[in-house]
Design an enzyme around this catalytic site. Structure first.
Site, short mmCIF file in Angstrom:
data_model
loop_
_atom_site.label_atom_id
_atom_site.label_comp_id
_atom_site.label_asym_id
_atom_site.label_seq_id
_atom_site.Cartn_x
_atom_site.Cartn_y
_atom_site.Cartn_z
N VAL A 34 62.98 63.57 19.02
CA VAL A 34 64.17 62.96 19.65
C VAL A 34 65.44 63.69 19.22
O VAL A 34 66.39 63.82 20.00
CB VAL A 34 64.26 61.45 19.29
N GLU A 130 56.66 50.61 29.86
CA GLU A 130 55.36 51.30 29.96
C GLU A 130 54.20 50.43 29.45
O GLU A 130 53.11 50.41 30.03
CB GLU A 130 55.42 52.60 29.15
N VAL A 133 51.75 47.46 31.47
CA VAL A 133 50.53 47.65 32.27
C VAL A 133 49.59 48.60 31.54
O VAL A 133 49.98 49.72 31.17
CB VAL A 133 50.85 48.25 33.67
N LYS A 206 49.99 42.78 36.50
CA LYS A 206 50.05 44.23 36.25
C LYS A 206 50.03 44.99 37.58
O LYS A 206 50.72 46.00 37.74
CB LYS A 206 48.88 44.65 35.35
N1 HSE Z 1 44.61 39.89 27.88
C1 HSE Z 1 45.01 41.21 28.25
C2 HSE Z 1 43.76 42.00 28.61
C3 HSE Z 1 45.76 41.86 27.10
O1 HSE Z 1 42.64 41.52 28.34
O2 HSE Z 1 43.87 43.08 29.19
C4 HSE Z 1 46.52 43.12 27.48
O3 HSE Z 1 47.47 42.89 28.47
#
Ligand code: HSE
Ligand code: NAP
Length: 430
Positions: A34, A130, A133, A206
């Protein structure tokens, strides 16, 4: 400020601890990359006395969010509290006081992304997410930057680790749904209310985020057709195996000239599809771009350090933008308004399992209904016949969902059909 950027951390749970550790353990390379040191000045927690498994000076902890929001020395707020209340208010206050925000919060981004982006834009701040998801997989930056020259044609994601872990165990070891859910909870993969995982809602949040970025249009969470894995039985798993498929909970987003398809549901995919080998708690996102072709991004979708990896990279980007005086450089990318198609307007192949009376003419009557609704059948298997009842497994060609639904409504009325046991979409075949 010249050689140090101070940040405030909202939350010191699983992800917060990982962020703290990563910033400490990798401080040398982070500083070199950085150009300045990144230092955590204050941490917001609920309880000051909790054992946290890390060594942190007591005076850095606070239960008052204003100790971070109102501190002019703090330039970046890292939100890893989770939930929407009071988190959304805290994050808006941070943006409105001119601080860039890094968050791992898919619930908040999926429902309030637009409002947060507006606040970030009004205050010339970064809003980076980031880790929201697929945990450690760098997919948001990939879509926004690395694949920016493509028209994204489709995204197929295994974006919930809990259900992937469960399906893998059910498939490979024949485990029972309830037992394997308890295992996933014990391992800390599942949300505090596992309905969000097994009901597909976590994946839907997501997918909303990914589809909005990929297609440059805001995709409302309410428009994501969502089905979970609670109806998957041993009979479906056996049939999938025999037909050469595996079952995955997929988040699917596609752009067609008529609009955007966004859906989360259990899906039969061929065993030789790249996503079929993504097992256990791993996530993977398969992206088809019109220039790049097929790509796949694979890694850990949750957990302390994988998630921290994504959060820390965002902190570094926000710090670089502050140093160059360009916060807000890459803002909201929803430039257009595109319609989201109803599930009835989507096309797929379908696996259909029926319990029927074991007598002559039944199959012909079912085939006739499908034919009348323009649903053409690819294969028909009679699985079990007792003399009284039989199980039929049908696989269709690629057809319009509405036609399948209409045909099933009519088939339900046939006296020889005792039960429509399951209907699962089949994807990943040309
Ligand atoms: N409960 C979520 C999963 C955790 O099982 O993917 C991560 O977002
Ligand atoms: P967590 O372990 O429950 O930690 C939450 C932290 O926030 C705790 O330190 C808690 O304080 C603090 N906190 C919560 N509400 C608060 C409030 N009102 N005031 C002050 N402090 C508060 O959660 P997590 O698993 O780290 O998840 C954090 C976020 O990351 C969530 O949005 C989650 O969806 C996202 N995420 C998590 C993962 C993962 O693998 N865990 C992966 C990707 C994304 P105390 O410690 O004092 O209780």
């Amino acid at each position: 400020m010249d050689n140090i950027i101070k940040i405030g951390l909202f939350g010191l749970g699983t992800v917060g601890r990982g962020v703290y550790r990563t910033l400490e353990e990798n401080s040398d390379i982070i500083q070199q990359r950085v150009g300045v040191k990144i230092e955590i000045k204050k941490v917001l927690v609920r309880s000051l006395n909790k054992e946290r498994g890390i060594s942190i000076p007591e005076e850095r902890l606070t239960t008052d969010p204003n100790d971070l929001i109102a501190d002019p020395e703090i330039k970046i707020i890292v939100e890893v509290l989770g939930g929407i209340n009071p988190t959304l208010d805290y994050v808006l206050a941070a943006l409105n006081s001119g601080k860039s925000v890094v968050t791992a919060n898919k619930d908040m981004m999926a429902e309030y992304g637009q409002r947060l982006f507006k606040a970030a834009q009004n205050n010339n701040c970064d809003l980076l997410f980031e880790a929201s998801v697929a945990g450690g997989i760098p997919i948001i930056r990939t879509l926004k930057q690395s694949l920016a020259g493509n028209r994204i044609e489709g995204i197929y994601g295994i974006i919930n680790g809990t259900t992937n872990y469960m399906l893998t165990k059910m498939f490979q070891e024949g485990c029972d749904f309830k037992d394997v859910l308890s295992e996933a909870q014990a391992k800390g993969y599942a949300e505090s209310d596992p309905t969000a995982d097994v009901g597909g809602f976590d994946a839907a949040r997501k997918l909303t985020i990914l589809a909005s970025i990929a297609f440059n249009t805001r995709v409302p969470l309410s428009k994501v057709h969502t089905e979970g894995i609670t109806n998957i039985t041993v009979a479906d798993i056996t049939s999938a195996n025999e037909l050469g498929y595996t079952i995955k909970l997929l988040g699917i987003a596609k752009e067609r000239p008529e609009g955007i398809e966004v859906r989360v549901h259990p899906t039969f995919i061929p065993k030789d599809h790249p996503l079929a080998s993504v097992g256990d708690v791993f996530n993977a996102v398969f992206v088809r771009g019109n220039a790049v072709g097929d790509t796949m991004f694979y890694g850990k979708g949750a957990g302390e350090l994988p998630t921290a990896s994504a959060v820390v990279a965002d902190i570094m980007d926000a710090a670089r933008d502050i140093l160059r005086n360009v916060p807000g450089f890459i803002g909201c990318t929803c430039f257009k308004e595109k319609p989201v198609l109803d599930i009835g307007e989507t096309y797929s192949k379908y696996y259909i399992r029926l319990k029927v009376a074991d007598k002559p003419g039944v199959l012909a009557s079912i085939a006739l209904v499908f034919g009348n609704k323009e649903v053409s059948l690819k294969s028909v298997l009679q699985k079990e016949a007792t003399g009284k009842t039989a199980e039929l497994v049908l696989v269709t060609h690629r057809v319009l969902e509405q036609n399948v639904q209409d045909a099933l409504m009519d088939i339900k009325q046939l006296s020889s059909v005792l039960d429509i046991s399951n209907v699962i979409r089949v994807e990943g075949e040309e």
